[in-house]
Design a protein around this motif. Structure first.
Motif, PDB file in Angstrom:
ATOM      1  N   PHE A   1       0.875  -1.354   0.110  1.00 55.34           N
ATOM      2  CA  PHE A   1      -0.005  -0.285  -0.005  1.00 55.34           C
ATOM      3  C   PHE A   1       0.865   1.321  -0.098  1.00 55.34           C
ATOM      4  O   PHE A   1       0.231   2.418   0.087  1.00 55.34           O
ATOM      5  N   HIS A   2       2.036   1.296  -0.048  1.00 55.81           N
ATOM      6  CA  HIS A   2       2.950   2.282   0.238  1.00 55.81           C
ATOM      7  C   HIS A   2       2.570   3.284  -1.066  1.00 55.81           C
ATOM      8  O   HIS A   2       2.498   4.502  -0.627  1.00 55.81           O
ATOM      9  N   ALA A   3       2.787   2.921  -2.178  1.00 56.95           N
ATOM     10  CA  ALA A   3       2.842   3.895  -3.361  1.00 56.95           C
ATOM     11  C   ALA A   3       1.467   4.657  -3.230  1.00 56.95           C
ATOM     12  O   ALA A   3       1.410   5.796  -3.757  1.00 56.95           O
ATOM     13  N   TRP A   4       0.243   3.741  -2.787  1.00 57.03           N
ATOM     14  CA  TRP A   4      -1.010   4.819  -2.972  1.00 57.03           C
ATOM     15  C   TRP A   4      -1.048   5.611  -1.663  1.00 57.03           C
ATOM     16  O   TRP A   4      -1.279   6.733  -1.939  1.00 57.03           O
ATOM     17  N   THR A   5      -0.593   5.167  -0.578  1.00 62.18           N
ATOM     18  CA  THR A   5      -0.731   5.973   0.540  1.00 62.18           C
ATOM     19  C   THR A   5       0.236   7.075   0.582  1.00 62.18           C
ATOM     20  O   THR A   5       0.075   8.323   1.236  1.00 62.18           O
ATOM     21  N   ALA A   6       1.315   7.011  -0.104  1.00 61.96           N
ATOM     22  CA  ALA A   6       2.497   7.920  -0.226  1.00 61.96           C
ATOM     23  C   ALA A   6       2.004   9.064  -1.417  1.00 61.96           C
ATOM     24  O   ALA A   6       2.883   9.919  -1.322  1.00 61.96           O
ATOM     25  N   GLY A   7       1.149   8.778  -2.047  1.00 58.05           N
ATOM     26  CA  GLY A   7       0.673   9.784  -3.135  1.00 58.05           C
ATOM     27  C   GLY A   7       1.285   9.927  -4.347  1.00 58.05           C
ATOM     28  O   GLY A   7       1.772  10.711  -5.094  1.00 58.05           O
ATOM     29  N   LEU A   8       1.877   8.328  -4.541  1.00 57.13           N
ATOM     30  CA  LEU A   8       2.735   8.337  -5.846  1.00 57.13           C
ATOM     31  C   LEU A   8       2.019   7.812  -7.093  1.00 57.13           C
ATOM     32  O   LEU A   8       2.920   7.411  -8.113  1.00 57.13           O
ATOM     33  N   LEU A   9       0.695   7.684  -7.125  1.00 52.29           N
ATOM     34  CA  LEU A   9      -0.246   7.074  -8.095  1.00 52.29           C
ATOM     35  C   LEU A   9      -0.895   8.349  -8.485  1.00 52.29           C
ATOM     36  O   LEU A   9      -2.180   8.550  -7.927  1.00 52.29           O
ATOM     37  N   PRO A  10      -0.485   9.094  -9.766  1.00 49.43           N
ATOM     38  CA  PRO A  10      -1.321  10.062 -10.048  1.00 49.43           C
ATOM     39  C   PRO A  10      -2.921   9.561 -10.617  1.00 49.43           C
ATOM     40  O   PRO A  10      -2.898   8.737 -11.236  1.00 49.43           O
ATOM     41  N   GLY A  11      -3.744  10.358 -10.060  1.00 48.88           N
ATOM     42  CA  GLY A  11      -4.864  10.207 -10.512  1.00 48.88           C
ATOM     43  C   GLY A  11      -5.850   9.317  -9.638  1.00 48.88           C
ATOM     44  O   GLY A  11      -7.007   9.007  -9.744  1.00 48.88           O
ATOM     45  N   ALA A  12      -5.159   8.613  -8.581  1.00 52.21           N
ATOM     46  CA  ALA A  12      -5.701   7.475  -7.904  1.00 52.21           C
ATOM     47  C   ALA A  12      -6.503   8.315  -6.632  1.00 52.21           C
ATOM     48  O   ALA A  12      -6.250   9.441  -6.375  1.00 52.21           O
ATOM     49  N   PRO A  13      -7.758   7.464  -6.152  1.00 51.03           N
ATOM     50  CA  PRO A  13      -8.494   8.240  -5.233  1.00 51.03           C
ATOM     51  C   PRO A  13      -7.362   8.625  -3.856  1.00 51.03           C
ATOM     52  O   PRO A  13      -6.618   7.714  -3.721  1.00 51.03           O
ATOM     53  N   SER A  14      -7.809   9.728  -3.276  1.00 56.10           N
ATOM     54  CA  SER A  14      -6.791  10.111  -2.224  1.00 56.10           C
ATOM     55  C   SER A  14      -7.285   9.158  -0.946  1.00 56.10           C
ATOM     56  O   SER A  14      -8.601   9.098  -0.529  1.00 56.10           O
ATOM     57  N   PRO A  15      -6.330   8.428  -0.322  1.00 56.80           N
ATOM     58  CA  PRO A  15      -6.522   7.693   0.979  1.00 56.80           C
ATOM     59  C   PRO A  15      -6.200   8.376   2.162  1.00 56.80           C
ATOM     60  O   PRO A  15      -5.049   9.291   2.370  1.00 56.80           O
ATOM     61  N   LYS A  16      -6.957   8.040   3.190  1.00 59.93           N
ATOM     62  CA  LYS A  16      -6.434   8.390   4.537  1.00 59.93           C
ATOM     63  C   LYS A  16      -6.331   7.123   5.383  1.00 59.93           C
ATOM     64  O   LYS A  16      -7.281   6.621   5.620  1.00 59.93           O
ATOM     65  N   VAL A  17      -4.929   6.880   5.570  1.00 57.70           N
ATOM     66  CA  VAL A  17      -4.820   5.604   5.944  1.00 57.70           C
ATOM     67  C   VAL A  17      -4.599   5.581   7.474  1.00 57.70           C
ATOM     68  O   VAL A  17      -4.191   6.141   8.398  1.00 57.70           O
ATOM     69  N   THR A  18      -5.026   4.180   8.203  1.00 55.71           N
ATOM     70  CA  THR A  18      -4.907   3.917   9.447  1.00 55.71           C
ATOM     71  C   THR A  18      -4.140   2.544   9.598  1.00 55.71           C
ATOM     72  O   THR A  18      -4.606   1.638   8.744  1.00 55.71           O
ATOM     73  N   ILE A  19      -3.302   2.579  10.298  1.00 51.15           N
ATOM     74  CA  ILE A  19      -2.411   1.267  10.385  1.00 51.15           C
ATOM     75  C   ILE A  19      -2.723   0.485  11.659  1.00 51.15           C
ATOM     76  O   ILE A  19      -2.551   1.129  12.757  1.00 51.15           O
ATOM     77  N   ALA A  20      -3.204  -0.636  11.700  1.00 54.57           N
ATOM     78  CA  ALA A  20      -3.663  -1.328  12.815  1.00 54.57           C
ATOM     79  C   ALA A  20      -3.561  -2.930  12.657  1.00 54.57           C
ATOM     80  O   ALA A  20      -3.773  -3.318  11.603  1.00 54.57           O
TER      81      ALA A  20
ATOM     82  N   GLY B   1     -20.215   2.670  -4.637  1.00 54.76           N
ATOM     83  CA  GLY B   1     -20.705   2.526  -6.126  1.00 54.76           C
ATOM     84  C   GLY B   1     -19.631   2.031  -6.813  1.00 54.76           C
ATOM     85  O   GLY B   1     -18.427   2.131  -6.663  1.00 54.76           O
ATOM     86  N   PRO B   2     -20.404   1.697  -8.151  1.00 60.43           N
ATOM     87  CA  PRO B   2     -19.578   0.832  -8.920  1.00 60.43           C
ATOM     88  C   PRO B   2     -18.256   1.632  -9.508  1.00 60.43           C
ATOM     89  O   PRO B   2     -17.072   0.886  -9.603  1.00 60.43           O
ATOM     90  N   GLU B   3     -18.359   2.840  -9.876  1.00 62.71           N
ATOM     91  CA  GLU B   3     -17.192   3.654 -10.560  1.00 62.71           C
ATOM     92  C   GLU B   3     -16.081   3.781  -9.490  1.00 62.71           C
ATOM     93  O   GLU B   3     -14.955   3.519  -9.693  1.00 62.71           O
ATOM     94  N   ARG B   4     -16.598   4.186  -8.065  1.00 65.84           N
ATOM     95  CA  ARG B   4     -15.311   4.409  -7.106  1.00 65.84           C
ATOM     96  C   ARG B   4     -15.024   3.187  -6.819  1.00 65.84           C
ATOM     97  O   ARG B   4     -13.715   3.102  -6.401  1.00 65.84           O
ATOM     98  N   LEU B   5     -15.634   1.907  -6.639  1.00 61.35           N
ATOM     99  CA  LEU B   5     -15.109   0.668  -6.372  1.00 61.35           C
ATOM    100  C   LEU B   5     -14.182   0.221  -7.374  1.00 61.35           C
ATOM    101  O   LEU B   5     -13.128  -0.318  -7.122  1.00 61.35           O
ATOM    102  N   THR B   6     -14.351   0.518  -8.719  1.00 62.15           N
ATOM    103  CA  THR B   6     -13.531   0.089  -9.700  1.00 62.15           C
ATOM    104  C   THR B   6     -12.031   0.968  -9.383  1.00 62.15           C
ATOM    105  O   THR B   6     -10.904   0.455  -9.859  1.00 62.15           O
ATOM    106  N   ALA B   7     -12.330   2.233  -9.225  1.00 60.59           N
ATOM    107  CA  ALA B   7     -11.162   3.093  -9.056  1.00 60.59           C
ATOM    108  C   ALA B   7     -10.317   2.691  -7.648  1.00 60.59           C
ATOM    109  O   ALA B   7      -9.082   2.779  -7.883  1.00 60.59           O
ATOM    110  N   VAL B   8     -10.879   2.229  -6.865  1.00 61.73           N
ATOM    111  CA  VAL B   8     -10.143   1.577  -5.663  1.00 61.73           C
ATOM    112  C   VAL B   8      -9.236   0.396  -6.065  1.00 61.73           C
ATOM    113  O   VAL B   8      -8.138   0.368  -5.771  1.00 61.73           O
ATOM    114  N   ALA B   9     -10.144  -0.536  -6.802  1.00 64.10           N
ATOM    115  CA  ALA B   9      -9.268  -1.764  -7.243  1.00 64.10           C
ATOM    116  C   ALA B   9      -8.246  -1.284  -8.073  1.00 64.10           C
ATOM    117  O   ALA B   9      -7.005  -1.931  -7.868  1.00 64.10           O
TER     118      ALA B   9
END
Length: 286
Positions: free
Chosen positions: A19-38, A195-203
């Protein structure tokens, strides 16, 4: 602009690597995540309460949340030769577990589910008592005689010898011998109401994060190190190589078959609640 997605995953090296690339903002155009590590038992509870948008949970917890969460086809943990181990302080036969106390990481872990299915076959009708404890306490508890056996996961596969412990059974090995399928351990789920569009974007973001991690493994090194319980770099490397594989990029037919077989058997055994047809269909497939 869409609000950030609330994402939770474990501090284990495979998850921080994936998950590092996504949570570190290294994926242009990806949905913005707010991460909790637990820890995984915490994320299992979060999913049960419907608290976050995207979570890494145990496959053993998945049937409890399928009404609210959909399975993603990527980012999870499945594989070969990577299952949980049942450890004892001295060499024992499986039958010796009857009436004994076994430490487990959480009651909704995939490890415990595999243990229950194994015990149902090997020790039918025999009582085995369990006690839940943090997984980093399990091996010391077995070593010190606080419990008779311990169910361990992840990097414990590489470190249990240092505690002088014996492997009573490799539950993943037993699973593979019976099914010929990979061992399903951890799932990535997302709220169906995204919703389908955002679920696809997450995947797509999860899959892109996996590929980025493989393409530039050094980018996540400090992040992985900062969260790893087992600080030895060689153990982190072994952990990542074992748990991040082709099924992490995409479940594929074998991965999905493994999930279905595991949970169908668990439902049949009364170990998890039943779920409607189609509930396991992944969203955002490649």
């Amino acid at each position: 602009m869409a609000s950030p997605l609330d994402l939770a995953h474990s501090p284990c090296p495979n998850d921080t690597f994936v998950f590092h690339a996504w949570t570190a903002g290294l994926l242009p155009g990806a949905p913005s995540p707010k991460v909790t590590i637990a820890d995984i038992d915490v994320t299992n509870g979060m999913a049960a309460r419907g608290e976050l948008d995207v979570l890494k949970i145990s496959y053993g917890a998945l049937p409890y949340v399928l009404d609210r969460y959909a399975l993603l086809p990527c980012g999870g943990a499945l594989g070969h030769g990577c299952g949980p181990l049942l450890l004892t302080r001295t060499a024992r036969a499986p039958g010796d577990l009857a009436g004994r106390v076994v430490a487990i990481p959480t009651e909704r872990s995939t490890a415990y589910l595999l243990f229950r299915l194994w015990a149902r076959q090997v020790l039918p009708g025999r009582e085995i008592r369990t006690v839940v404890m943090p997984f980093d306490r399990i091996m010391p508890a077995v070593r010190d005689g606080e419990v008779d056996a311990g169910l361990v996961i992840h990097e414990a596969r590489f470190t249990f010898h240092a505690y002088g412990l014996h492997r009573l059974v490799d539950l993943g090995e037993a699973w593979e011998e019976q099914t010929g399928l990979p061992i399903p351990l951890g799932a990535i789920v997302a709220r169906r109401d995204l919703g389908p569009e955002r679920l696809t974007a997450v995947a797509e973001a999860v899959r892109a994060s996996v590929r980025h991690a493989w393409a530039d493994p050094e980018a996540s090194r400090d992040h992985v190190q900062a969260h790893a319980r087992e600080i030895a770099p060689e153990v982190q490397k072994q952990h990542i190589e074992l748990y991040v594989n082709e099924y992490t990029e995409d479940l594929g037919p074998d991965g999905l078959a493994a999930v279905r077989v595991l949970l169908d058997r668990a439902v049949e055994a009364g170990a998890v609640p039943s779920f409607p047809p189609g509930a396991l269909d992944p969203v955002g497939a490649a």
